[in-house]
Design a protein around this motif. Sequence first.
Motif, PDB file in Angstrom:
ATOM      1  N   LYS A 122      -6.987  -7.150  -6.595  1.00  0.00           N
ATOM      2  CA  LYS A 122      -5.704  -6.216  -6.263  1.00  0.00           C
ATOM      3  C   LYS A 122      -4.355  -6.862  -6.551  1.00  0.00           C
ATOM      4  N   ILE A 123      -4.263  -8.048  -6.106  1.00  0.00           N
ATOM      5  CA  ILE A 123      -3.085  -8.563  -6.573  1.00  0.00           C
ATOM      6  C   ILE A 123      -3.431  -9.855  -7.690  1.00  0.00           C
ATOM      7  N   ASN A 290       2.708  -9.983  -6.173  1.00  0.00           N
ATOM      8  CA  ASN A 290       2.812  -8.538  -6.054  1.00  0.00           C
ATOM      9  C   ASN A 290       1.737  -7.969  -6.833  1.00  0.00           C
ATOM     10  N   GLN A 291       1.305  -6.635  -6.681  1.00  0.00           N
ATOM     11  CA  GLN A 291       0.510  -5.745  -7.518  1.00  0.00           C
ATOM     12  C   GLN A 291       1.357  -5.717  -8.847  1.00  0.00           C
ATOM     13  N   PRO A 292       0.605  -5.410 -10.025  1.00  0.00           N
ATOM     14  CA  PRO A 292       1.276  -4.918 -11.293  1.00  0.00           C
ATOM     15  C   PRO A 292       2.027  -3.990 -11.050  1.00  0.00           C
ATOM     16  N   ILE A 293       3.383  -4.215 -11.919  1.00  0.00           N
ATOM     17  CA  ILE A 293       4.461  -3.098 -11.501  1.00  0.00           C
ATOM     18  C   ILE A 293       4.488  -2.068 -12.888  1.00  0.00           C
ATOM     19  N   SER A 294       4.119  -0.863 -12.486  1.00  0.00           N
ATOM     20  CA  SER A 294       4.184  -0.003 -13.555  1.00  0.00           C
ATOM     21  C   SER A 294       5.715   0.346 -14.113  1.00  0.00           C
ATOM     22  N   ILE A 295       5.804   0.508 -15.155  1.00  0.00           N
ATOM     23  CA  ILE A 295       7.146   0.764 -15.788  1.00  0.00           C
ATOM     24  C   ILE A 295       7.543   2.151 -15.352  1.00  0.00           C
ATOM     25  N   GLU A 296       8.935   2.210 -15.119  1.00  0.00           N
ATOM     26  CA  GLU A 296       9.413   3.752 -14.908  1.00  0.00           C
ATOM     27  C   GLU A 296       9.522   4.575 -16.088  1.00  0.00           C
TER      28      GLU A 296
END
Length: 298
Positions: A122-123, A290-296
């Motif tokens: 998950k992370i 942290n969990q992967p950060i989706s782009i904006e």
Amino acid sequence: MPLHNSIRVKKRHPLIGAELTGVDLKSSLNNIIFERIHSLWMENLVLVFPNQSLNDEQHIKFGSQFGELEVHPSQAHRSSENKEIYRVSNVDESGNIIQSNDTAWQYVNLSWLWHTDSSFRKIPSKGSILHGIETTKKGGNTLFSNMYEAYESLDVSIKKRIDSLYVMHDHDFIIRQSRHLSKKIDKGRYDSLPPVCHPLVQKHPVTGRRSLFLSPHTMDYIVGMKRNESRRLLDELILHATAEKFVYKHIWENDDVVMWDNRCTMHAVEPFDNTSVRRVMHRVTLVGDNQPISIEIP
């Protein structure tokens, strides 16, 4: 302790990888040296430290300065003395080459596939540090791909298509990639890991740069897409991201230590004759922040 300017830097590839000398990884890093190494790591994605004769405890100590260390889910590959050490090895702890019909041998062979360490969590891991203890002279090299550059070089139309997509990653999918292991009743002992969903394109939490988040040996399917269409798109992106211009090939020497950022690279081992040629590598793996950060999306 060496001074800041004692670290010498040599590029190994125009886009990815640098060699660092003038630092002893057995010593504790002061803040200045730590920040210098971390900055070079973020800049180059892969760092090579030649001639670092570490024992496992020193390896763990060095890695721990960059964060908490994982315990790998494959129980057969954990060191019996130090659970943080993942033995990427075709040799058992008694010094014997593992037989090819053994689940442990078949599992470690899957490192020949392109992947990103711990993408099934998950992370996922933020980085890995691998020590070459017994390296090979023919095959067994490690390929690293720059996933920033792979993303940035995509056509705008493809970026628009993939920027909002998510992929299911599954540790069991790794095992299904092995023709022999997948057919066995006893596939080995692993910690329980349910499938997880990660963005196909992510933003690095430190650099803020966008990259593809590909891990071919765990990526089962793209959410909301037909299976055949999903597989076709993933395979196209994998082929693109592993083009020679994005890839650094590390040719191992004994006591090389290589450190890479799992958030913006993927890697694979070149095949070698692992039924007769010994290859002993020990890895520590950094727990992600942290969990992967989706782009904006605009």
